[in-house]
Design a protein around this motif. Sequence first.
Motif, PDB file in Angstrom:
ATOM      1  N   GLY A   1     -10.869  14.088  43.163  1.00  0.00           N
ATOM      2  CA  GLY A   1     -10.753  13.035  44.159  1.00  0.00           C
ATOM      3  C   GLY A   1     -11.352  11.718  43.709  1.00  0.00           C
ATOM      4  N   GLN A   2     -12.040  11.746  42.551  1.00  0.00           N
ATOM      5  CA  GLN A   2     -12.602  10.524  41.986  1.00  0.00           C
ATOM      6  C   GLN A   2     -12.123  10.348  40.545  1.00  0.00           C
ATOM      7  OE1 GLN A   2     -16.876  10.630  42.319  1.00  0.00           O
ATOM      8  NE2 GLN A   2     -16.846  10.289  44.528  1.00  0.00           N
ATOM      9  N   GLU A   3     -12.109   9.114  40.114  1.00  0.00           N
ATOM     10  CA  GLU A   3     -11.736   8.800  38.729  1.00  0.00           C
ATOM     11  C   GLU A   3     -12.810   7.917  38.115  1.00  0.00           C
ATOM     12  OE1 GLU A   3      -7.004   8.639  37.780  1.00  0.00           O
ATOM     13  OE2 GLU A   3      -7.874   6.885  38.733  1.00  0.00           O
ATOM     14  N   ALA A   4     -13.251   8.277  36.930  1.00  0.00           N
ATOM     15  CA  ALA A   4     -14.187   7.419  36.208  1.00  0.00           C
ATOM     16  C   ALA A   4     -13.407   6.271  35.559  1.00  0.00           C
ATOM     17  CB  ALA A   4     -14.923   8.223  35.139  1.00  0.00           C
ATOM     18  N   HIS A   5     -14.123   5.200  35.286  1.00  0.00           N
ATOM     19  CA  HIS A   5     -13.460   4.052  34.645  1.00  0.00           C
ATOM     20  C   HIS A   5     -12.867   4.449  33.292  1.00  0.00           C
ATOM     21  CE1 HIS A   5     -14.424   0.898  37.516  1.00  0.00           C
ATOM     22  NE2 HIS A   5     -15.669   1.336  37.589  1.00  0.00           N
ATOM     23  N   TRP A   6     -13.515   5.365  32.558  1.00  0.00           N
ATOM     24  CA  TRP A   6     -12.966   5.763  31.253  1.00  0.00           C
ATOM     25  C   TRP A   6     -11.617   6.461  31.420  1.00  0.00           C
ATOM     26  CZ3 TRP A   6     -11.646  10.722  30.116  1.00  0.00           C
ATOM     27  CH2 TRP A   6     -12.303  11.758  30.778  1.00  0.00           C
ATOM     28  N   GLU A   7     -11.413   7.142  32.548  1.00  0.00           N
ATOM     29  CA  GLU A   7     -10.123   7.785  32.796  1.00  0.00           C
ATOM     30  C   GLU A   7      -9.019   6.749  33.017  1.00  0.00           C
ATOM     31  OE1 GLU A   7     -10.129  11.556  35.190  1.00  0.00           O
ATOM     32  OE2 GLU A   7     -12.154  10.865  35.713  1.00  0.00           O
ATOM     33  N   VAL A   8      -9.391   5.621  33.624  1.00  0.00           N
ATOM     34  CA  VAL A   8      -8.422   4.531  33.809  1.00  0.00           C
ATOM     35  C   VAL A   8      -8.036   3.962  32.446  1.00  0.00           C
ATOM     36  CG1 VAL A   8      -7.989   2.310  34.907  1.00  0.00           C
ATOM     37  CG2 VAL A   8      -9.423   4.005  36.067  1.00  0.00           C
ATOM     38  N   VAL A   9      -9.030   3.753  31.591  1.00  0.00           N
ATOM     39  CA  VAL A   9      -8.770   3.260  30.234  1.00  0.00           C
ATOM     40  C   VAL A   9      -7.876   4.249  29.489  1.00  0.00           C
ATOM     41  CG1 VAL A   9      -9.828   2.661  28.020  1.00  0.00           C
ATOM     42  CG2 VAL A   9     -10.921   1.947  30.155  1.00  0.00           C
ATOM     43  N   GLU A  10      -8.144   5.536  29.648  1.00  0.00           N
ATOM     44  CA  GLU A  10      -7.327   6.574  29.015  1.00  0.00           C
ATOM     45  C   GLU A  10      -5.874   6.473  29.458  1.00  0.00           C
ATOM     46  OE1 GLU A  10      -8.077  11.205  28.335  1.00  0.00           O
ATOM     47  OE2 GLU A  10      -7.770  10.762  30.449  1.00  0.00           O
ATOM     48  N   ARG A  11      -5.658   6.251  30.742  1.00  0.00           N
ATOM     49  CA  ARG A  11      -4.292   6.166  31.272  1.00  0.00           C
ATOM     50  C   ARG A  11      -3.555   4.941  30.698  1.00  0.00           C
ATOM     51  NH1 ARG A  11      -5.279   7.480  36.284  1.00  0.00           N
ATOM     52  NH2 ARG A  11      -5.828   5.416  37.037  1.00  0.00           N
ATOM     53  N   ILE A  12      -4.271   3.816  30.619  1.00  0.00           N
ATOM     54  CA  ILE A  12      -3.660   2.605  30.057  1.00  0.00           C
ATOM     55  C   ILE A  12      -3.228   2.847  28.611  1.00  0.00           C
ATOM     56  CG2 ILE A  12      -4.083   0.215  29.379  1.00  0.00           C
ATOM     57  CD1 ILE A  12      -6.096   0.045  31.716  1.00  0.00           C
ATOM     58  N   LEU A  13      -4.109   3.444  27.821  1.00  0.00           N
ATOM     59  CA  LEU A  13      -3.810   3.669  26.403  1.00  0.00           C
ATOM     60  C   LEU A  13      -2.681   4.672  26.220  1.00  0.00           C
ATOM     61  CD1 LEU A  13      -7.443   3.737  24.974  1.00  0.00           C
ATOM     62  CD2 LEU A  13      -5.706   1.985  24.561  1.00  0.00           C
ATOM     63  N   PHE A  14      -2.635   5.692  27.071  1.00  0.00           N
ATOM     64  CA  PHE A  14      -1.573   6.692  26.983  1.00  0.00           C
ATOM     65  C   PHE A  14      -0.220   6.041  27.263  1.00  0.00           C
ATOM     66  CE2 PHE A  14       1.134  10.020  28.890  1.00  0.00           C
ATOM     67  CZ  PHE A  14       1.130  10.945  27.853  1.00  0.00           C
ATOM     68  N   ILE A  15      -0.161   5.214  28.293  1.00  0.00           N
ATOM     69  CA  ILE A  15       1.097   4.537  28.635  1.00  0.00           C
ATOM     70  C   ILE A  15       1.489   3.561  27.531  1.00  0.00           C
ATOM     71  CG2 ILE A  15       2.137   2.883  30.245  1.00  0.00           C
ATOM     72  CD1 ILE A  15       0.555   4.267  32.477  1.00  0.00           C
ATOM     73  N   TYR A  16       0.509   2.832  27.006  1.00  0.00           N
ATOM     74  CA  TYR A  16       0.805   1.904  25.904  1.00  0.00           C
ATOM     75  C   TYR A  16       1.394   2.650  24.711  1.00  0.00           C
ATOM     76  CZ  TYR A  16       0.204  -1.339  22.042  1.00  0.00           C
ATOM     77  OH  TYR A  16       0.455  -2.121  20.936  1.00  0.00           O
ATOM     78  N   ALA A  17       0.792   3.774  24.363  1.00  0.00           N
ATOM     79  CA  ALA A  17       1.260   4.557  23.214  1.00  0.00           C
ATOM     80  C   ALA A  17       2.668   5.094  23.458  1.00  0.00           C
ATOM     81  CB  ALA A  17       0.298   5.695  22.928  1.00  0.00           C
ATOM     82  N   LYS A  18       2.943   5.512  24.688  1.00  0.00           N
ATOM     83  CA  LYS A  18       4.279   6.032  25.014  1.00  0.00           C
ATOM     84  C   LYS A  18       5.333   4.930  24.925  1.00  0.00           C
ATOM     85  CE  LYS A  18       5.380   9.534  26.892  1.00  0.00           C
ATOM     86  NZ  LYS A  18       6.093  10.714  26.334  1.00  0.00           N
ATOM     87  N   LEU A  19       4.953   3.721  25.297  1.00  0.00           N
ATOM     88  CA  LEU A  19       5.902   2.602  25.271  1.00  0.00           C
ATOM     89  C   LEU A  19       6.054   2.006  23.871  1.00  0.00           C
ATOM     90  CD1 LEU A  19       4.891   0.769  28.567  1.00  0.00           C
ATOM     91  CD2 LEU A  19       7.032   1.977  28.136  1.00  0.00           C
ATOM     92  N   ASN A  20       5.147   2.363  22.971  1.00  0.00           N
ATOM     93  CA  ASN A  20       5.193   1.847  21.596  1.00  0.00           C
ATOM     94  C   ASN A  20       5.163   3.010  20.612  1.00  0.00           C
ATOM     95  OD1 ASN A  20       4.675  -1.348  21.823  1.00  0.00           O
ATOM     96  ND2 ASN A  20       3.461  -0.293  23.379  1.00  0.00           N
TER      97      ASN A  20
ATOM     98  N   GLN B   1     -18.681   5.550  32.953  1.00  0.00           N
ATOM     99  CA  GLN B   1     -18.846   6.889  33.515  1.00  0.00           C
ATOM    100  C   GLN B   1     -18.824   6.874  35.042  1.00  0.00           C
ATOM    101  OE1 GLN B   1     -18.809   9.347  31.309  1.00  0.00           O
ATOM    102  NE2 GLN B   1     -18.750   7.781  29.701  1.00  0.00           N
ATOM    103  N   LYS B   2     -18.944   5.694  35.632  1.00  0.00           N
ATOM    104  CA  LYS B   2     -18.952   5.568  37.087  1.00  0.00           C
ATOM    105  C   LYS B   2     -17.545   5.720  37.659  1.00  0.00           C
ATOM    106  CE  LYS B   2     -20.680   1.545  37.798  1.00  0.00           C
ATOM    107  NZ  LYS B   2     -21.230   0.375  38.518  1.00  0.00           N
ATOM    108  N   ALA B   3     -17.482   6.059  38.935  1.00  0.00           N
ATOM    109  CA  ALA B   3     -16.187   6.174  39.624  1.00  0.00           C
ATOM    110  C   ALA B   3     -15.651   4.784  39.945  1.00  0.00           C
ATOM    111  CB  ALA B   3     -16.342   6.988  40.901  1.00  0.00           C
ATOM    112  N   THR B   4     -14.371   4.588  39.700  1.00  0.00           N
ATOM    113  CA  THR B   4     -13.739   3.336  40.078  1.00  0.00           C
ATOM    114  C   THR B   4     -13.512   3.297  41.587  1.00  0.00           C
ATOM    115  OG1 THR B   4     -11.720   1.995  39.872  1.00  0.00           O
ATOM    116  CG2 THR B   4     -11.483   4.349  39.527  1.00  0.00           C
ATOM    117  N   GLU B   5     -13.578   2.107  42.151  1.00  0.00           N
ATOM    118  CA  GLU B   5     -13.305   1.939  43.581  1.00  0.00           C
ATOM    119  C   GLU B   5     -11.812   2.014  43.866  1.00  0.00           C
ATOM    120  OE1 GLU B   5     -15.439  -1.491  45.362  1.00  0.00           O
ATOM    121  OE2 GLU B   5     -16.303  -1.718  43.343  1.00  0.00           O
ATOM    122  N   TYR B   6     -11.008   1.870  42.827  1.00  0.00           N
ATOM    123  CA  TYR B   6      -9.563   1.810  43.020  1.00  0.00           C
ATOM    124  C   TYR B   6      -8.848   2.815  42.101  1.00  0.00           C
ATOM    125  CZ  TYR B   6     -10.972  -2.551  45.227  1.00  0.00           C
ATOM    126  OH  TYR B   6     -11.585  -3.482  46.030  1.00  0.00           O
ATOM    127  N   PRO B   7      -9.013   4.114  42.361  1.00  0.00           N
ATOM    128  CA  PRO B   7      -8.327   5.128  41.548  1.00  0.00           C
ATOM    129  C   PRO B   7      -6.828   5.130  41.842  1.00  0.00           C
ATOM    130  CG  PRO B   7      -9.383   6.160  43.425  1.00  0.00           C
ATOM    131  CD  PRO B   7      -9.796   4.713  43.454  1.00  0.00           C
TER     132      PRO B   7
END
Length: 389
Positions: free
Chosen positions: A192-211, A131-137
């Motif tokens: 202006g901030q992204e939570a770590h779960w949003e980063v995980v969401e982006r990874i899974l979305f891209i994975y699903a699109k590529l597969n 739930q925390k903001a990532t340092e590298y959005p």
Amino acid sequence: MAAYKARLKAFEDTLNNERIDLKTLRKLCFNGCPFEHGYRSTCWKILLNYLPLDVSQWKEILEKQRKLYTHFVHEMIVEPGTKASAGSQADDHPLNPNPDSNWGAFFKDNDMLLQIDKDCRRLCPDLFFFQKATEYPCKEIIHADSRVETLRKRVEHCVLHSETLKVDRFGKSNMIASRRKTSEEYSLLPDGQEAHWEVVERILFIYAKLNPGQGYVQGMNEILGPIYYTFASDPRNEWKEFAEADSFFCFTNLMAEIRDIFIKTLDLDAVCGIGSMMASFTSKLKEKDEFLYNRIKELDLKPQYYAFRWLTLLLSQEFPLPDVLRIWDSLFADDKRFDFLICICCAMLMILRDEIISEDFPTVMKLVQNFQTSKVDLQRVLSKAVDIR
């Protein structure tokens, strides 16, 4: 303390060679990777075939793969998100039957995205990290001047609004707008901030699109979560900064090994996939403890009631996250890692042997479906699994 320092020195010596001795590394990691100096993060990247054994190739490979991931983000999220924010072309609209219409893909993706979003928001609820903001959005997405519709905003726009015609006792009609709420509401970080779960969401979305043949299957978030947590918690900033891209490729490599258990068409009766793994599990239990096997059979405690989740999610739901990381050290280090997973599952049942033999079906069911509540020491489970193997 001296023994622990000696282990740290062994990891340092192994990882500082020009070429990694895989046999030595596997042996070290099987007994647990230290968090210090990012050893676990580095070792997992090697064991999941993301980094080669030749250390001189690391820089080139990392630069290439991270650049490729940035391209995926731009192509699948930034560009479509920019178009969504700006509005579609005049000749393209939601009812456009043209197969090249952007709307067709948009609607198809939304169902998948809604499930990913729901799963990622509740990832590791006992741990505040996600739930925390990532340092590298993602700068392209959250920059102040960005006009990209983020995946989170896209999900929010997907929530339906409806209007109800209400007539009062005087015959006067009013349109009342209502918003269909999701089953759970979550607090969100400011723009202006992204939570770590949003980063995980982006990874899974891209994975699903590529597969597209596999897409997203519920539970993949539980596989990605510990990998991303490990990389995003790396004490070295130069590695932590690229946790998203590195997690994507390590997750992709791991899914290449276990994808059969996530393919819906390979059901419990299939000769491969999860059905095959559960058959191997019950066979191993019968071989090692036939009395316990027969008792479980007598209770009609089918493996799909509990072992389905154990095997599919690599035990990520059965233990707290620190213990999951320790289990995965051994799984990733073992050259027959999924055989060892079966041994761990058998060990879990054998440790509960007395209760399974003496208790009734509801009590035993509760035990195996909530293994955490048994408060069994993890080292005892791993030691038993090694004996079984």
